[in-house]
Structure formats: structure tokens, C-alpha cells
Motif scaffolding. Structure first.
Motif, short mmCIF file in Angstrom:
data_model
loop_
_atom_site.label_atom_id
_atom_site.label_comp_id
_atom_site.label_asym_id
_atom_site.label_seq_id
_atom_site.Cartn_x
_atom_site.Cartn_y
_atom_site.Cartn_z
N CYS A 113 -9.72 -2.01 9.42
CA CYS A 113 -8.12 -1.40 9.77
C CYS A 113 -8.00 -1.42 11.54
CB CYS A 113 -7.88 -0.12 8.97
SG CYS A 113 -8.99 1.01 9.88
N HIS A 166 -3.96 3.59 2.26
CA HIS A 166 -4.36 3.97 3.77
C HIS A 166 -4.30 5.35 3.48
CE1 HIS A 166 -2.44 0.00 5.13
NE2 HIS A 166 -3.18 -0.26 4.35
N ARG A 201 -7.96 -6.64 -1.16
CA ARG A 201 -6.76 -6.29 -0.70
C ARG A 201 -6.90 -4.76 -0.22
NH1 ARG A 201 -1.52 -8.25 -1.58
NH2 ARG A 201 -2.34 -10.10 -2.06
N ASP A 202 -6.32 -4.27 0.67
CA ASP A 202 -6.10 -3.11 1.14
C ASP A 202 -5.04 -2.47 0.40
OD1 ASP A 202 -3.91 -2.87 3.69
OD2 ASP A 202 -4.71 -4.74 3.42
N TYR A 218 -8.07 5.67 7.18
CA TYR A 218 -9.14 4.73 6.42
C TYR A 218 -8.05 3.73 5.82
CZ TYR A 218 -13.03 7.63 7.45
OH TYR A 218 -14.14 8.39 7.83
N TRP A 219 -8.60 2.47 5.54
CA TRP A 219 -8.03 1.64 4.46
C TRP A 219 -8.82 1.53 3.69
CZ3 TRP A 219 -4.87 -2.95 7.26
CH2 TRP A 219 -4.01 -2.45 7.85
N GLY A 236 -12.68 -0.37 4.24
CA GLY A 236 -12.63 -1.85 4.71
C GLY A 236 -11.97 -1.90 6.11
N HIS A 245 0.87 -1.11 -0.03
CA HIS A 245 -0.09 0.18 -0.10
C HIS A 245 0.67 1.28 -0.04
CE1 HIS A 245 0.92 -0.61 4.23
NE2 HIS A 245 0.95 0.73 4.25
N TYR A 260 -9.88 -0.25 0.05
CA TYR A 260 -9.70 -1.76 -0.63
C TYR A 260 -9.99 -1.93 -2.15
CZ TYR A 260 -8.92 -3.86 3.95
OH TYR A 260 -8.76 -4.32 5.17
#
Length: 156
Positions: free
Chosen positions: A34, A53, A49-50, A42-43, A32, A8, A45
Motif C-alpha cells: 500500500c 483498506h 486485488r486489494d 493496511y491494505w 499486501g 474497496h 488482498y
């Protein structure tokens, strides 16, 4: 220190909500799960998959953010908002030995609820690099800074 894949980017956003909404509405990412870092994050996706970020940027970030991830730039525009690039890696002990032998300074961090053991270091250009290992590789090693030990952020 085999790298498996890029994980990321972390972007520092002046307006965290507007930035999150842009990536969700315009590019179709989704918010999603985190970890609780005790600072705003915040993450986002793509699929399972993240990949992005987001956290607060600028001059007034929280002390928890500075303690856990650090902050190299207070920029709120341009490429200075990219705080770090992260890679999934294996071989924690060998990586620590390799970095130490090459006199590369690094910081150790751990995220309990994600099962991650992390190393943060800087490339020759001052770009922060995050290496994420399975916490199982730590084999009893405890990071000096644990996300779970940070104090809860004060309510706004």
C-alpha cells in the motif's frame, strides 16, 4: 464517467492490529502493498486485488488522515466505521466536467507511488465515494493534496 468495478471499502478500526488479524486469520485475506500515506493503514488482498483498506478510527486519528481522506464519523462500532466506498473509473476530465455541471462538490487527491488521481465526493446520504483514475488521465493536473506532501507521522 464509466465505472469499471468496485475497488474497496475503508474501515476505521479502533484496534487496527486486531482488525487486520481478524480479516487475515478468519477470512483468509492477506496484507499486501500500500502507499505511504503517513498514517496507519493496511491494505488487505483477496488474490491479487486489494479489497479492504483499514485505518485508525475513533476520536484520535492523525492530522494526516484528516487532511488526506477526511473523517466523517468517529464511530468505532457498527456501520459508521465504513469511511468510504471506492470505484475504479475512467474519463477524469469528463467526470470533473460532469460533477461541476451538476454542482457536486468534490476534493482532488493524488497518490504518486500508486499512479492514482482521486476524486472524493458525497452521495445524498452523506456516504463518501472515492473515484480512482489513472494518474495518466490527469494530464498535468496537480491535486491540491498529494500523499507525498504530507508530513511523516510522529513515532509512537
Amino acid at each position: 464517467m464509466p465505472l469499471e468495478h468496485m475497488e474497496h471499502f475503508l474501515l476505521q478500526a479502533e484496534d487496527l492490529e486486531a482488525t487486520k488479524d481478524w480479516y487475515v486469520d478468519v477470512l483468509g485475506m492477506r496484507v499486501g502493498p500500500c502507499p505511504d500515506f503517513k498514517f496507519p493503514v493496511y491494505w488487505l488482498y483477496v488474490g491479487d486485488r486489494d479489497v479492504l483498506h483499514l485505518t485508525q478510527g475513533g476520536a484520535n486519528v492523525s492530522q494526516n488522515r484528516k487532511t488526506y481522506v477526511g473523517q466523517e464519523s468517529t464511530a468505532t462500532r457498527g456501520s459508521g466505521v465504513i469511511d468510504h466506498v471506492a470505484f475504479c473509473a475512467t474519463g477524469l476530465q469528463a467526470t470533473i466536467a460532469h460533477l461541476t455541471a451538476h454542482k457536486i462538490e468534490f476534493k482532488e487527491r493524488q497518490v504518486n507511488d500508486q499512479g492514482l488521481y482521486q476524486l472524493f465526493l458525497f452521495d445524498p446520504n452523506g456516504v463518501k465515494v472515492e473515484l480512482n483514475f489513472s494518474a495518466a488521465e490527469a494530464k498535468g493536473r496537480r491535486a491540491p493534496v498529494m500523499a507525498s506532501d504530507l508530513k511523516p507521522a510522529p513515532a509512537n
